[in-house]
Scaffold this motif. Sequence first.
Motif, PDB file in Angstrom:
ATOM      1  N   MET A   1       0.801  -1.189  -0.006  1.00 36.39           N
ATOM      2  CA  MET A   1       0.325   0.139  -0.108  1.00 36.39           C
ATOM      3  C   MET A   1       0.883   1.201  -0.105  1.00 36.39           C
ATOM      4  O   MET A   1       1.881   1.355   0.785  1.00 36.39           O
ATOM      5  N   ASP A   2       0.756   2.136  -1.083  1.00 41.94           N
ATOM      6  CA  ASP A   2       1.300   3.431  -1.038  1.00 41.94           C
ATOM      7  C   ASP A   2       0.840   4.316  -0.103  1.00 41.94           C
ATOM      8  O   ASP A   2      -0.365   4.188   0.239  1.00 41.94           O
ATOM      9  N   ARG A   3       1.237   5.691  -0.050  1.00 48.88           N
ATOM     10  CA  ARG A   3       0.805   6.822   0.828  1.00 48.88           C
ATOM     11  C   ARG A   3      -0.539   7.016   0.146  1.00 48.88           C
ATOM     12  O   ARG A   3      -1.569   7.254   1.033  1.00 48.88           O
ATOM     13  N   LYS A   4      -0.846   7.192  -1.121  1.00 51.49           N
ATOM     14  CA  LYS A   4      -2.153   7.745  -1.734  1.00 51.49           C
ATOM     15  C   LYS A   4      -3.140   6.445  -1.440  1.00 51.49           C
ATOM     16  O   LYS A   4      -4.247   7.137  -0.953  1.00 51.49           O
ATOM     17  N   ASP A   5      -2.751   5.310  -1.187  1.00 52.91           N
ATOM     18  CA  ASP A   5      -3.930   4.354  -1.013  1.00 52.91           C
ATOM     19  C   ASP A   5      -4.309   4.389   0.398  1.00 52.91           C
ATOM     20  O   ASP A   5      -5.231   4.147   0.798  1.00 52.91           O
ATOM     21  N   ALA A   6      -3.169   4.796   1.194  1.00 53.31           N
ATOM     22  CA  ALA A   6      -3.235   4.746   2.776  1.00 53.31           C
ATOM     23  C   ALA A   6      -4.596   5.938   3.083  1.00 53.31           C
ATOM     24  O   ALA A   6      -5.320   5.928   3.984  1.00 53.31           O
ATOM     25  N   ILE A   7      -4.407   7.076   2.179  1.00 54.23           N
ATOM     26  CA  ILE A   7      -5.241   8.184   2.600  1.00 54.23           C
ATOM     27  C   ILE A   7      -6.342   7.971   2.029  1.00 54.23           C
ATOM     28  O   ILE A   7      -7.405   8.228   2.787  1.00 54.23           O
ATOM     29  N   ARG A   8      -6.531   7.411   0.870  1.00 56.74           N
ATOM     30  CA  ARG A   8      -7.924   7.119   0.319  1.00 56.74           C
ATOM     31  C   ARG A   8      -8.522   6.026   1.295  1.00 56.74           C
ATOM     32  O   ARG A   8      -9.942   6.340   1.538  1.00 56.74           O
ATOM     33  N   LEU A   9      -8.128   5.074   2.045  1.00 58.80           N
ATOM     34  CA  LEU A   9      -8.644   4.291   2.890  1.00 58.80           C
ATOM     35  C   LEU A   9      -9.008   5.005   4.168  1.00 58.80           C
ATOM     36  O   LEU A   9     -10.057   4.760   4.790  1.00 58.80           O
ATOM     37  N   ALA A  10      -8.094   5.651   4.485  1.00 58.64           N
ATOM     38  CA  ALA A  10      -8.621   6.528   5.992  1.00 58.64           C
ATOM     39  C   ALA A  10      -9.689   7.434   5.371  1.00 58.64           C
ATOM     40  O   ALA A  10     -10.729   7.383   6.499  1.00 58.64           O
ATOM     41  N   ARG A  11      -9.716   7.742   4.294  1.00 53.93           N
ATOM     42  CA  ARG A  11     -11.178   8.636   4.267  1.00 53.93           C
ATOM     43  C   ARG A  11     -12.232   8.025   3.971  1.00 53.93           C
ATOM     44  O   ARG A  11     -13.325   8.336   4.423  1.00 53.93           O
ATOM     45  N   THR A  12     -12.283   6.615   3.492  1.00 57.45           N
ATOM     46  CA  THR A  12     -13.184   5.643   3.525  1.00 57.45           C
ATOM     47  C   THR A  12     -13.622   5.194   4.882  1.00 57.45           C
ATOM     48  O   THR A  12     -14.851   5.308   5.362  1.00 57.45           O
ATOM     49  N   LEU A  13     -12.725   5.039   5.617  1.00 58.71           N
ATOM     50  CA  LEU A  13     -13.102   4.485   7.152  1.00 58.71           C
ATOM     51  C   LEU A  13     -13.669   5.742   7.793  1.00 58.71           C
ATOM     52  O   LEU A  13     -14.637   5.492   8.663  1.00 58.71           O
ATOM     53  N   ARG A  14     -13.170   7.031   7.460  1.00 60.41           N
ATOM     54  CA  ARG A  14     -14.109   8.192   8.311  1.00 60.41           C
ATOM     55  C   ARG A  14     -15.569   8.080   7.935  1.00 60.41           C
ATOM     56  O   ARG A  14     -16.184   8.521   8.828  1.00 60.41           O
ATOM     57  N   LYS A  15     -15.724   7.895   6.784  1.00 57.35           N
ATOM     58  CA  LYS A  15     -17.126   8.044   6.125  1.00 57.35           C
ATOM     59  C   LYS A  15     -17.904   6.923   6.833  1.00 57.35           C
ATOM     60  O   LYS A  15     -19.295   6.907   6.800  1.00 57.35           O
ATOM     61  N   ASN A  16     -17.361   5.637   7.131  1.00 55.06           N
ATOM     62  CA  ASN A  16     -18.050   4.476   7.528  1.00 55.06           C
ATOM     63  C   ASN A  16     -17.538   4.036   8.918  1.00 55.06           C
ATOM     64  O   ASN A  16     -17.243   3.125   9.260  1.00 55.06           O
ATOM     65  N   GLN A  17     -17.624   4.960   9.748  1.00 53.84           N
ATOM     66  CA  GLN A  17     -17.050   4.758  11.137  1.00 53.84           C
ATOM     67  C   GLN A  17     -18.048   3.876  11.966  1.00 53.84           C
ATOM     68  O   GLN A  17     -19.473   3.833  11.767  1.00 53.84           O
ATOM     69  N   THR A  18     -17.692   3.177  12.900  1.00 52.13           N
ATOM     70  CA  THR A  18     -18.440   2.476  13.948  1.00 52.13           C
ATOM     71  C   THR A  18     -19.354   3.124  14.788  1.00 52.13           C
ATOM     72  O   THR A  18     -18.944   4.225  14.940  1.00 52.13           O
ATOM     73  N   LYS A  19     -20.385   2.781  15.440  1.00 50.75           N
ATOM     74  CA  LYS A  19     -20.964   3.591  16.397  1.00 50.75           C
ATOM     75  C   LYS A  19     -19.926   3.855  17.552  1.00 50.75           C
ATOM     76  O   LYS A  19     -20.151   4.857  17.906  1.00 50.75           O
ATOM     77  N   SER A  20     -19.255   3.147  17.981  1.00 53.14           N
ATOM     78  CA  SER A  20     -18.280   3.206  19.068  1.00 53.14           C
ATOM     79  C   SER A  20     -17.229   4.393  18.476  1.00 53.14           C
ATOM     80  O   SER A  20     -17.134   5.306  19.456  1.00 53.14           O
ATOM     81  N   GLU A  21     -16.869   4.378  17.471  1.00 49.30           N
ATOM     82  CA  GLU A  21     -15.823   5.391  17.104  1.00 49.30           C
ATOM     83  C   GLU A  21     -16.815   6.886  16.638  1.00 49.30           C
ATOM     84  O   GLU A  21     -16.164   7.744  17.043  1.00 49.30           O
ATOM     85  N   ALA A  22     -17.971   6.668  16.406  1.00 53.26           N
ATOM     86  CA  ALA A  22     -18.724   7.934  16.405  1.00 53.26           C
ATOM     87  C   ALA A  22     -18.972   8.629  17.861  1.00 53.26           C
ATOM     88  O   ALA A  22     -18.651   9.876  17.897  1.00 53.26           O
TER      89      ALA A  22
END
Length: 71
Positions: A1-22
């Motif tokens: 995974m390169d830097r761009k892929d990691a940033i893309r994944l992080a953005r996706t995870l922000r949009k799909n956070q768990t209830k506990s994370e929210a």
Amino acid sequence: MDRKDAIRLARTLRKNQTKSEAIAWHLLRNKKFKNLKFHRQHPIEYSFHGEISFFIADFYNSKLKLIIEID
């Protein structure tokens, strides 16, 4: 995974956070906790045996170098 892929994944995870994370984000955002700035789904670069990889922390405070993982 390169830097761009990691940033893309992080953005996706922000949009799909768990209830506990929210819930945690509601308590941590905008310096609500002890006036500390937290980033959510923050990619952290590390090297293992010369290979660069990324770890995506649920919450990260750069001042304390503190990672909080909620699962």
